[in-house]
Design a protein around this motif. Structure first.
Motif, mmCIF file in Angstrom:
data_model
loop_
_atom_site.group_PDB
_atom_site.id
_atom_site.type_symbol
_atom_site.label_atom_id
_atom_site.label_comp_id
_atom_site.label_asym_id
_atom_site.label_seq_id
_atom_site.Cartn_x
_atom_site.Cartn_y
_atom_site.Cartn_z
ATOM 1 N N VAL A 54 0.868 -1.182 0.000
ATOM 2 C CA VAL A 54 0.000 0.000 0.000
ATOM 3 C C VAL A 54 0.899 1.225 0.000
ATOM 4 N N CYS A 55 0.787 2.047 -1.044
ATOM 5 C CA CYS A 55 1.642 3.227 -1.161
ATOM 6 C C CYS A 55 0.841 4.372 -1.753
ATOM 7 N N GLY A 56 1.453 5.538 -1.808
ATOM 8 C CA GLY A 56 0.782 6.732 -2.303
ATOM 9 C C GLY A 56 1.292 7.949 -1.559
ATOM 10 N N PRO A 102 5.157 4.797 4.229
ATOM 11 C CA PRO A 102 5.010 6.253 4.361
ATOM 12 C C PRO A 102 4.901 6.927 2.995
ATOM 13 N N GLY A 103 4.168 8.047 2.954
ATOM 14 C CA GLY A 103 3.981 8.748 1.691
ATOM 15 C C GLY A 103 4.869 9.958 1.502
ATOM 16 N N HIS A 104 5.583 10.374 2.552
ATOM 17 C CA HIS A 104 6.461 11.533 2.419
ATOM 18 C C HIS A 104 7.574 11.227 1.423
ATOM 19 N N ALA A 105 7.934 12.219 0.630
ATOM 20 C CA ALA A 105 8.909 12.023 -0.450
ATOM 21 C C ALA A 105 10.232 11.448 0.055
ATOM 22 N N LYS A 106 10.658 11.827 1.263
ATOM 23 C CA LYS A 106 11.940 11.359 1.784
ATOM 24 C C LYS A 106 11.865 9.932 2.331
ATOM 25 N N LEU A 107 10.653 9.398 2.462
ATOM 26 C CA LEU A 107 10.486 8.077 3.050
ATOM 27 C C LEU A 107 9.934 7.047 2.055
ATOM 28 N N ARG A 108 9.814 7.440 0.807
ATOM 29 C CA ARG A 108 9.233 6.532 -0.183
ATOM 30 C C ARG A 108 10.153 5.385 -0.562
ATOM 31 N N ARG A 109 11.386 5.453 -0.112
ATOM 32 C CA ARG A 109 12.324 4.367 -0.395
ATOM 33 C C ARG A 109 11.819 3.042 0.162
ATOM 34 N N HIS A 110 11.001 3.113 1.231
ATOM 35 C CA HIS A 110 10.469 1.882 1.820
ATOM 36 C C HIS A 110 9.585 1.134 0.824
ATOM 37 N N ALA A 111 8.826 1.870 0.041
ATOM 38 C CA ALA A 111 7.961 1.225 -0.957
ATOM 39 C C ALA A 111 8.802 0.542 -2.030
ATOM 40 N N PHE A 112 9.863 1.198 -2.479
ATOM 41 C CA PHE A 112 10.709 0.611 -3.528
ATOM 42 C C PHE A 112 11.511 -0.575 -2.985
ATOM 43 N N ILE A 130 -1.523 -1.507 -4.066
ATOM 44 C CA ILE A 130 -2.617 -0.544 -3.928
ATOM 45 C C ILE A 130 -1.996 0.842 -3.807
ATOM 46 N N PHE A 131 -2.186 1.666 -4.833
ATOM 47 C CA PHE A 131 -1.658 3.028 -4.839
ATOM 48 C C PHE A 131 -2.833 3.972 -4.566
ATOM 49 N N VAL A 132 -2.773 4.669 -3.437
ATOM 50 C CA VAL A 132 -3.898 5.489 -2.983
ATOM 51 C C VAL A 132 -3.693 6.944 -3.392
ATOM 52 N N VAL A 133 -4.737 7.545 -3.962
ATOM 53 C CA VAL A 133 -4.709 8.974 -4.299
ATOM 54 C C VAL A 133 -5.942 9.644 -3.709
ATOM 55 N N SER A 157 1.252 13.114 -6.892
ATOM 56 C CA SER A 157 0.673 11.778 -7.059
ATOM 57 C C SER A 157 1.155 11.132 -8.352
ATOM 58 N N ALA A 158 1.132 11.917 -9.443
ATOM 59 C CA ALA A 158 1.533 11.382 -10.742
ATOM 60 C C ALA A 158 3.019 11.055 -10.775
ATOM 61 N N SER A 159 3.838 11.897 -10.160
ATOM 62 C CA SER A 159 5.282 11.653 -10.146
ATOM 63 C C SER A 159 5.613 10.378 -9.373
ATOM 64 N N TYR A 160 4.971 10.206 -8.225
ATOM 65 C CA TYR A 160 5.207 9.008 -7.418
ATOM 66 C C TYR A 160 4.722 7.753 -8.148
ATOM 67 N N LEU A 161 3.533 7.839 -8.738
ATOM 68 C CA LEU A 161 2.997 6.701 -9.476
ATOM 69 C C LEU A 161 3.872 6.378 -10.686
ATOM 70 N N HIS A 162 4.387 7.409 -11.355
ATOM 71 C CA HIS A 162 5.304 7.214 -12.474
ATOM 72 C C HIS A 162 6.513 6.388 -12.034
ATOM 73 N N ASP A 163 7.083 6.728 -10.881
ATOM 74 C CA ASP A 163 8.279 6.033 -10.406
ATOM 75 C C ASP A 163 7.974 4.587 -10.026
ATOM 76 N N ILE A 164 6.810 4.350 -9.428
ATOM 77 C CA ILE A 164 6.402 2.988 -9.082
ATOM 78 C C ILE A 164 6.238 2.148 -10.352
ATOM 79 N N LEU A 165 5.565 2.698 -11.347
ATOM 80 C CA LEU A 165 5.330 1.969 -12.599
ATOM 81 C C LEU A 165 6.643 1.718 -13.346
ATOM 82 N N LEU A 166 7.552 2.701 -13.312
ATOM 83 C CA LEU A 166 8.839 2.532 -13.982
ATOM 84 C C LEU A 166 9.654 1.422 -13.309
ATOM 85 N N ALA A 167 9.604 1.374 -11.980
ATOM 86 C CA ALA A 167 10.312 0.318 -11.252
ATOM 87 C C ALA A 167 9.744 -1.054 -11.617
#
Length: 287
Positions: free
Chosen positions: A53-55, A121-131, A145-148, A169-179
């Motif tokens: 679960v990310c977003g 976590p959804g904060h930009a500095k903590l998104r490494r956990h999702a990756f 599940i990507f929540v917006v 939201s779009a930038s984060y989702l872009h990075d998830i999809l690219l990964a």
């Protein structure tokens, strides 16, 4: 002594003797039991399905996870700074894909279906956990599940909050999809991603079709900007471009070529009337 002699083993085995009856009875009793233990008991227990679960922050990730865990109105939540794994079970009213064609009286169909939700976590500095969770090959994901926040994506509103909400939201989702695109070769089957358009009960929330459209449009602009940056640095590679072909208009379905299936579904987990059934149905299809 020949094989057909009266005292031979084969003659006694197939003849009307007590020996033959005992052997046949033992085979008839033991063979089904041994087969059952071999095919069922000897199997290692299957692992519990895991969903990431990310977003972005304030989209309602923790509220959704809490609702899935308790299946009641969500209690007040706070911003997460560490990933949290929660055990939930499929509601009795929702049947998993594996039990859909079982009889209602089948014990397997009545058993509770557990699942793990990894809230990041959804904060930009903590998104490494999702990756990190995406790269964990020892515990493959059953889905993402990507929540917006559907009330914070309107392109018609010009305040800074709404603009940053859509672009973030779009930038984060872009990075998830690219990964996911980069790791497509390591997956044996398609990986499904749900864009959970939350807060649909809010008056300013966009309809699901518009949520899909504005996200696709903003992701298209993000990948073009990133591609220009890669070209300027002299390090442009197709694998670093979402969809790989800038000449093709970006839509979520272009990612099916890379084993990523995206679906946008609306709902909400706050207020008097909760709408989570469609999200649960999506999860149930993967179980």
């Amino acid at each position: 002594m020949a094989w057909y002699d009266e005292d031979s083993f084969l003659t006694r085995s197939f003849g009307p003797s007590k020996f033959a009856i005992i052997i046949t009875t033992l085979i008839l009793i033991c063979l089904p039991i041994l087969t059952h233990f071999f095919f069922y008991r000897a199997k290692s227990p299957s692992s519990i399905p895991r969903f990431l679960v990310c977003g972005p922050s304030n989209s309602g990730k923790t509220a959704i996870v809490t609702n899935f865990e308790r299946q009641t109105s969500t209690a007040q939540t706070h911003t997460s700074i560490e990933p949290t794994t929660i055990l939930a079970v499929l509601p009795p009213s929702t049947r998993s894909s594996s039990a859909r064609y079982r009889s209602l009286n089948d014990p397997q169909a009545q058993a509770l279906q557990p699942l793990l939700l990894v809230d990041t976590p959804g904060h930009a500095k903590l998104r490494r956990h999702a990756f990190t969770a995406l790269e964990n090959s020892t515990s493959p994901l059953s889905g993402i599940i990507f929540v917006v926040d559907a009330a914070n994506l309107s392109s018609e509103r010009r305040d800074d909050e709404s603009i940053s909400g859509l672009s973030d939201s779009a930038s984060y989702l872009h990075d998830i999809l690219l990964a996911l695109q980069k790791t497509s070769a390591t997956r044996k089957k398609p990986l499904k991603l749900l864009v959970a358009a939350n807060k649909m009960d809010v008056f300013t929330a966009l309809p699901v079709s518009m949520v899909k459209g504005v996200l696709e449009g903003e992701i298209a602009r993000t990948r073009e900007t990133r591609a220009r940056g890669l070209a300027t640095d002299g390090a442009e590679e197709e694998t670093d471009i979402l969809g790989e072909d800038l000449g093709v208009k970006f839509r979520f379905d272009v990612l099916e070529e890379f084993g990523v299936e995206v679906e946008v579904i609306g709902g909400n987990v706050e207020g008097d009337e909760l709408e989570t059934e469609k999200w649960w149905d999506w999860v149930a299809r993967l179980l």
